[in-house]
Enzyme design. Structure first.
Site, PDB file in Angstrom:
ATOM      1  N   HIS A   1       0.817  -1.148   0.118  1.00  0.00           N
ATOM      2  CA  HIS A   1      -0.143   0.240  -0.270  1.00  0.00           C
ATOM      3  C   HIS A   1       0.866   0.711   0.375  1.00  0.00           C
ATOM      4  O   HIS A   1       0.802   2.388  -0.799  1.00  0.00           O
ATOM      5  CB  HIS A   1      -0.757  -0.262   1.546  1.00  0.00           C
ATOM      6  CG  HIS A   1      -1.733  -1.167   1.318  1.00  0.00           C
ATOM      7  ND1 HIS A   1      -2.299  -2.024   2.314  1.00  0.00           N
ATOM      8  CD2 HIS A   1      -2.782  -1.599   0.508  1.00  0.00           C
ATOM      9  CE1 HIS A   1      -2.577  -2.940   2.291  1.00  0.00           C
ATOM     10  NE2 HIS A   1      -3.895  -2.140   1.411  1.00  0.00           N
TER      11      HIS A   1
ATOM     12  N   LYS B   1     -16.590  -6.238   3.299  1.00  0.00           N
ATOM     13  CA  LYS B   1     -15.468  -6.614   4.403  1.00  0.00           C
ATOM     14  C   LYS B   1     -15.998  -6.249   5.644  1.00  0.00           C
ATOM     15  O   LYS B   1     -15.136  -5.230   6.190  1.00  0.00           O
ATOM     16  CB  LYS B   1     -14.371  -5.912   3.879  1.00  0.00           C
ATOM     17  CG  LYS B   1     -13.758  -6.559   2.340  1.00  0.00           C
ATOM     18  CD  LYS B   1     -12.722  -6.271   2.199  1.00  0.00           C
ATOM     19  CE  LYS B   1     -11.770  -6.738   0.478  1.00  0.00           C
ATOM     20  NZ  LYS B   1     -10.704  -5.902   0.454  1.00  0.00           N
TER      21      LYS B   1
ATOM     22  N   ARG C   1      -2.742  -6.365  -8.161  1.00  0.00           N
ATOM     23  CA  ARG C   1      -1.511  -7.097  -8.011  1.00  0.00           C
ATOM     24  C   ARG C   1      -0.934  -8.631  -9.027  1.00  0.00           C
ATOM     25  O   ARG C   1      -0.204  -8.696  -9.544  1.00  0.00           O
ATOM     26  CB  ARG C   1      -1.472  -7.916  -6.499  1.00  0.00           C
ATOM     27  CG  ARG C   1      -1.136  -7.258  -5.931  1.00  0.00           C
ATOM     28  CD  ARG C   1      -1.798  -7.189  -4.050  1.00  0.00           C
ATOM     29  NE  ARG C   1      -3.050  -7.143  -3.952  1.00  0.00           N
ATOM     30  CZ  ARG C   1      -3.256  -7.030  -3.035  1.00  0.00           C
ATOM     31  NH1 ARG C   1      -2.809  -7.522  -2.196  1.00  0.00           N
ATOM     32  NH2 ARG C   1      -4.761  -7.012  -2.822  1.00  0.00           N
TER      33      ARG C   1
ATOM     34  N   SER D   1      -2.961  -7.881   2.479  1.00  0.00           N
ATOM     35  CA  SER D   1      -3.060  -8.013   4.474  1.00  0.00           C
ATOM     36  C   SER D   1      -3.291  -9.202   5.080  1.00  0.00           C
ATOM     37  O   SER D   1      -2.629  -9.676   6.645  1.00  0.00           O
ATOM     38  CB  SER D   1      -4.492  -6.826   4.632  1.00  0.00           C
ATOM     39  OG  SER D   1      -3.856  -4.801   3.602  1.00  0.00           O
TER      40      SER D   1
HETATM   41  P1  ADP Z   1      -6.382  -6.222   0.178  1.00  0.00           P
HETATM   42  O1  ADP Z   1      -6.839  -6.121  -1.089  1.00  0.00           O
HETATM   43  O2  ADP Z   1      -5.077  -6.622   0.267  1.00  0.00           O
HETATM   44  O3  ADP Z   1      -7.800  -6.528   1.397  1.00  0.00           O
HETATM   45  P2  ADP Z   1      -6.857  -3.109   0.715  1.00  0.00           P
HETATM   46  O4  ADP Z   1      -8.501  -3.460   0.425  1.00  0.00           O
HETATM   47  O5  ADP Z   1      -6.551  -2.950   1.511  1.00  0.00           O
HETATM   48  O6  ADP Z   1      -6.138  -4.780   0.569  1.00  0.00           O
HETATM   49  O7  ADP Z   1      -6.611  -2.197  -0.881  1.00  0.00           O
HETATM   50  C1  ADP Z   1      -6.593  -1.046  -1.114  1.00  0.00           C
HETATM   51  C2  ADP Z   1      -6.134  -1.220  -2.212  1.00  0.00           C
HETATM   52  O8  ADP Z   1      -4.370  -1.345  -2.607  1.00  0.00           O
HETATM   53  C3  ADP Z   1      -6.645  -1.614  -3.635  1.00  0.00           C
HETATM   54  O9  ADP Z   1      -6.464  -1.356  -5.340  1.00  0.00           O
HETATM   55  C4  ADP Z   1      -5.740  -3.248  -4.119  1.00  0.00           C
HETATM   56  O10 ADP Z   1      -5.692  -3.844  -5.174  1.00  0.00           O
HETATM   57  C5  ADP Z   1      -4.185  -2.445  -3.703  1.00  0.00           C
HETATM   58  N1  ADP Z   1      -2.832  -3.255  -3.043  1.00  0.00           N
HETATM   59  C6  ADP Z   1      -3.669  -4.039  -2.193  1.00  0.00           C
HETATM   60  N2  ADP Z   1      -2.142  -4.754  -1.578  1.00  0.00           N
HETATM   61  C7  ADP Z   1      -1.657  -4.275  -2.763  1.00  0.00           C
HETATM   62  C8  ADP Z   1      -0.236  -4.375  -2.658  1.00  0.00           C
HETATM   63  N3  ADP Z   1       0.668  -5.274  -2.576  1.00  0.00           N
HETATM   64  N4  ADP Z   1       1.147  -3.904  -3.543  1.00  0.00           N
HETATM   65  C9  ADP Z   1       0.436  -3.331  -4.548  1.00  0.00           C
HETATM   66  N5  ADP Z   1      -1.771  -3.149  -4.341  1.00  0.00           N
HETATM   67  C10 ADP Z   1      -1.932  -3.341  -3.763  1.00  0.00           C
END
Ligand code: ADP
Length: 168
Positions: A17, A41, A91, A129
């Site tokens: 992130h 979620k 990703r 996460s």
């Molecule tokens: P997750 O999809 O892992 O539950 P979030 O809802 O917090 O996590 O993700 C928020 C944004 O950050 C989404 O657009 C997700 O694709 C992106 N994201 C999450 N992890 C990564 C990562 N390792 N690298 C790049 N983008 C990421």
């Protein structure tokens, strides 16, 4: 002045992130990292306050970065803030399908809501996460995935959870 909104659960924030936030501020004048309260979620492990606090301690001091939370339609927040783009990190193809659908829906709800996809850094394509939580719960080393400022707190909370689970 181009304003970008980077929404997510951030449960918890990871280096993946953080990479997207840093690249976002290099592209836009202001990035609002938005902890969205997502009915899809509902079972976040960390409370909203903890997730906001982790963000404040990791990206909160970066210039032109703001942290906020919102319960409602992202496009309503987008319009309120007079934002220009929504940033999403990709990703893998598995991220793409849901994110693409979401981007189309947002554009349909509010025609100005453009989504910009940033490809994840090679080093964090596998990082999520949920993976961090799983590794930490079983005592694995997560120091490569989350910054030192929040590392011990995450480990301690997941250790607590592991103990509770094994007691039951
Ligand atoms: P997750 O999809 O892992 O539950 P979030 O809802 O917090 O996590 O993700 C928020 C944004 O950050 C989404 O657009 C997700 O694709 C992106 N994201 C999450 N992890 C990564 C990562 N390792 N690298 C790049 N983008 C990421």
């Amino acid at each position: 002045m181009k304003v970008a909104i980077y929404p997510g659960s951030f449960d918890p924030v990871t280096y993946g992130h953080i990479d997207i936030v840093k690249r976002g501020v290099a592209l836009f004048d202001r990035v609002i990292v938005l902890v969205s309260i997502n009915p899809a979620k509902p079972h976040c492990f960390f409370t909203l306050e903890q997730r906001l606090d982790f963000l404040a301690r990791t990206v909160g001091k970066l210039p032109n970065v703001e942290i906020d939370s919102y319960c409602g339609l992202l496009v309503d927040y987008f319009s309120e803030k007079k934002a220009d783009v929504i940033i999403k990190g990709l990703r893998a193809m598995s991220d793409f399908e849901a994110e693409f659908q979401q981007a189309l829906v947002n554009k349909d709800l509010f025609h100005k809501a453009e989504t910009v996809f940033l490809a994840a850094d090679v080093a964090s394509t596998f990082l999520s996460s949920s993976m961090v939580k799983q590794i930490a719960m079983f005592g694995g080393d997560i120091s490569a995935f989350v910054p030192p400022a929040i590392l011990h707190e995450i480990q301690a909370k997941l250790e607590e959870k592991r103990i509770k689970l094994t007691e039951n």
